[in-house]
Design a protein around this motif. Structure first.
Motif, PDB file in Angstrom:
ATOM      1  N   GLU A  45     -30.233  22.142   2.561  1.00 53.46           N
ATOM      2  CA  GLU A  45     -28.778  22.895   2.082  1.00 53.46           C
ATOM      3  C   GLU A  45     -30.016  24.711   2.233  1.00 53.46           C
ATOM      4  O   GLU A  45     -29.132  25.407   2.596  1.00 53.46           O
ATOM      5  N   LEU A  46     -30.507  25.010   1.465  1.00 54.20           N
ATOM      6  CA  LEU A  46     -31.463  25.918   0.931  1.00 54.20           C
ATOM      7  C   LEU A  46     -32.142  26.795   2.353  1.00 54.20           C
ATOM      8  O   LEU A  46     -31.790  27.643   2.246  1.00 54.20           O
ATOM      9  N   GLY A  47     -32.712  25.456   3.189  1.00 52.40           N
ATOM     10  CA  GLY A  47     -32.923  26.405   4.356  1.00 52.40           C
ATOM     11  C   GLY A  47     -32.164  26.573   5.509  1.00 52.40           C
ATOM     12  O   GLY A  47     -32.665  26.961   6.501  1.00 52.40           O
ATOM     13  N   ARG A  48     -30.292  26.437   5.500  1.00 51.61           N
ATOM     14  CA  ARG A  48     -29.912  26.740   6.529  1.00 51.61           C
ATOM     15  C   ARG A  48     -29.803  27.908   7.233  1.00 51.61           C
ATOM     16  O   ARG A  48     -29.294  29.306   6.146  1.00 51.61           O
ATOM     17  N   PRO A 198     -13.533  24.898  16.184  1.00 53.30           N
ATOM     18  CA  PRO A 198     -14.476  25.088  17.289  1.00 53.30           C
ATOM     19  C   PRO A 198     -15.400  24.999  17.022  1.00 53.30           C
ATOM     20  O   PRO A 198     -15.731  26.568  16.305  1.00 53.30           O
ATOM     21  N   ARG A 199     -16.951  24.124  17.359  1.00 54.73           N
ATOM     22  CA  ARG A 199     -17.884  25.403  17.613  1.00 54.73           C
ATOM     23  C   ARG A 199     -18.587  24.572  18.723  1.00 54.73           C
ATOM     24  O   ARG A 199     -17.951  23.901  20.471  1.00 54.73           O
ATOM     25  N   SER A 200     -19.541  25.968  19.415  1.00 46.73           N
ATOM     26  CA  SER A 200     -20.124  25.659  20.203  1.00 46.73           C
ATOM     27  C   SER A 200     -21.653  24.566  20.130  1.00 46.73           C
ATOM     28  O   SER A 200     -21.454  24.058  18.744  1.00 46.73           O
ATOM     29  N   TYR A 201     -21.825  23.824  21.778  1.00 50.79           N
ATOM     30  CA  TYR A 201     -22.724  23.365  21.293  1.00 50.79           C
ATOM     31  C   TYR A 201     -24.026  22.858  20.880  1.00 50.79           C
ATOM     32  O   TYR A 201     -24.617  22.698  19.698  1.00 50.79           O
ATOM     33  N   GLN A 202     -24.805  24.602  20.950  1.00 47.91           N
ATOM     34  CA  GLN A 202     -25.626  25.069  19.548  1.00 47.91           C
ATOM     35  C   GLN A 202     -25.185  24.960  18.698  1.00 47.91           C
ATOM     36  O   GLN A 202     -25.556  24.199  16.971  1.00 47.91           O
ATOM     37  N   ILE A 208     -25.145  20.092  12.546  1.00 44.42           N
ATOM     38  CA  ILE A 208     -25.181  18.185  11.815  1.00 44.42           C
ATOM     39  C   ILE A 208     -26.855  18.203  12.526  1.00 44.42           C
ATOM     40  O   ILE A 208     -27.026  17.050  11.966  1.00 44.42           O
ATOM     41  N   ASP A 209     -27.792  19.159  11.823  1.00 47.71           N
ATOM     42  CA  ASP A 209     -29.078  18.362  11.948  1.00 47.71           C
ATOM     43  C   ASP A 209     -29.409  17.761  12.932  1.00 47.71           C
ATOM     44  O   ASP A 209     -29.809  16.991  13.255  1.00 47.71           O
ATOM     45  N   ASP A 211     -31.679  18.228  15.201  1.00 46.86           N
ATOM     46  CA  ASP A 211     -33.115  18.115  15.842  1.00 46.86           C
ATOM     47  C   ASP A 211     -33.352  17.195  14.704  1.00 46.86           C
ATOM     48  O   ASP A 211     -34.425  16.124  15.569  1.00 46.86           O
ATOM     49  N   SER A 212     -33.023  16.466  13.876  1.00 48.21           N
ATOM     50  CA  SER A 212     -33.134  15.236  13.263  1.00 48.21           C
ATOM     51  C   SER A 212     -32.725  13.784  13.464  1.00 48.21           C
ATOM     52  O   SER A 212     -32.984  12.710  12.267  1.00 48.21           O
ATOM     53  N   LEU A 213     -31.635  14.304  13.992  1.00 45.63           N
ATOM     54  CA  LEU A 213     -30.708  12.784  14.077  1.00 45.63           C
ATOM     55  C   LEU A 213     -30.892  11.744  14.610  1.00 45.63           C
ATOM     56  O   LEU A 213     -31.341  12.656  16.694  1.00 45.63           O
ATOM     57  N   ASP A 214     -30.949  10.444  14.157  1.00 44.44           N
ATOM     58  CA  ASP A 214     -31.362   9.314  15.293  1.00 44.44           C
ATOM     59  C   ASP A 214     -29.802   9.359  16.430  1.00 44.44           C
ATOM     60  O   ASP A 214     -28.737   8.575  16.095  1.00 44.44           O
ATOM     61  N   TRP A 215     -30.155  10.160  17.212  1.00 42.07           N
ATOM     62  CA  TRP A 215     -28.962   9.846  18.610  1.00 42.07           C
ATOM     63  C   TRP A 215     -28.542   8.495  18.637  1.00 42.07           C
ATOM     64  O   TRP A 215     -27.942   7.926  19.702  1.00 42.07           O
ATOM     65  N   SER A 216     -29.523   7.747  18.459  1.00 45.18           N
ATOM     66  CA  SER A 216     -29.489   6.498  19.240  1.00 45.18           C
ATOM     67  C   SER A 216     -27.936   5.284  17.891  1.00 45.18           C
ATOM     68  O   SER A 216     -27.264   4.589  18.806  1.00 45.18           O
TER      69      SER A 216
END
Length: 316
Positions: A45-48, A198-202, A208-209, A211-216
């Motif tokens: 959160e602090l680094g967002r 509404p939010r773009s894909y990026q 939702i973070d 880069d670190s999300l487990d997409w499985s």
């Protein structure tokens, strides 16, 4: 309100993550009976991106130097909507009022910079918070929505993977193409929900973070003859229940049992992983029938969260 004598306030820095986590967990223990925050979450959160800690965060300490309050302002919309977080130990009314002065002023500044004609501030609080809600109402804040946090015990011997519904196939989102489909389905299935942005894909990936999300642990449901029509996004929260962040079904595909199928898949998947409890949040005024669906599947109220709102003019 002036800062009470002996108290100090300053901006947060990344090195404060541990102390902030301790404070937030003290508040959680008072409000819901357990600590739920991790240092990693606070560091994220602090680094967002988009948060300027020197201007958007505040740490409130008492005369002994103990951290008793924390405030954060975020600008997720780029428009009039500004989000606030405030955590305050009990009996800190005057210090909390000072934090509100600082946060509200910064929110107006952000909305003005976005070219908005007003600032619409939102703050999420437990239904029985440590913050003085009477003082908040005196400042013009009001509650506009209540969400329930629901949980359910799961058991691998009882919560078996559901038989595939007729014509329905689930696939995970380990492929980039399917992540984009999951984003589209969430944007479309939640478009009419309260407080939807509404939010773009990026933007979505950042929020939702990704880069670190487990997409499985994110699935898309394909319905023969209709295409991809539903999405289930979950995360394996080691500090608490496994969590379903989104269960979304496109309006045209509702009424076919897809929501219940995804819910049972959620239960079974985490039970098979050895988890014993799962949870999710639901808008109590949700018009799609979700609250009843969850109750009918054995989910029970853990605690409630209120959305508070304040609208302020931004001036010139």
């Amino acid at each position: 309100m002036a800062l009470p004598e002996g108290m100090t306030v300053r901006a947060a820095v990344p090195a404060d993550a541990v102390a902030i986590c301790v404070l937030l967990n003290k508040v959680d223990e008072i409000e819901i009976g357990r600590a739920e925050f991790t240092v990693g979450e606070i560091e994220d959160e602090l680094g967002r991106a988009g948060v300027d800690l020197t201007r958007d965060s505040w740490l409130l300490a008492d005369a002994e130097g103990e951290l008793v309050g924390y405030g954060l302002v975020r600008d997720p919309s780029g428009g009039e909507r500004i989000d606030l977080d405030q955590y305050l130990l009990p009996d800190q009314l005057d210090g909390g009022q000072h934090l509100f002065d600082l946060m509200e002023a910064r929110a107006v500044e952000l909305a003005r910079g976005n070219g908005a004609e007003r600032a619409v501030l939102h703050l999420l609080l437990n239904s029985e918070p440590t913050v003085d809600t009477g003082a908040m109402r005196g400042r013009g804040w009001r509650t506009v929505r209540r969400h329930h946090v629901l949980t359910r015990e799961v058991d691998a011997a009882k919560d078996l993977r559901p038989e595939p519904a007729a014509g329905v196939r689930l696939r995970d989102c380990t492929a980039e193409e399917d992540r984009r489909i999951a984003h589209r389905l969430i944007q479309q299935s939640f478009a009419e929900h309260f407080d939807f942005k509404p939010r773009s894909y990026q933007q979505w990936l950042e929020d939702i973070d990704g880069d670190s999300l487990d997409w499985s642990l994110v699935w898309v449901a394909h319905l023969d003859g209709a295409g991809d029509v539903a999405v289930l996004r979950t995360r394996d929260e080691r500090g608490g229940p496994a969590w379903a962040s989104n269960i979304g079904v496109l309006p045209a595909a509702r009424g076919r049992g897809l929501g219940g199928h995804l819910l049972r898949h959620f239960f079974a998947h985490y039970a098979a992983l050895g988890r014993t409890k799962v949870g999710l949040g639901v808008d109590t005024a949700n018009a799609t029938g979700a609250p009843a669906l969850y109750r009918n599947h054995g989910m029970e109220l853990d605690f409630a969260v209120d959305t508070w709102e304040l609208t302020l003019p931004v001036g010139n």
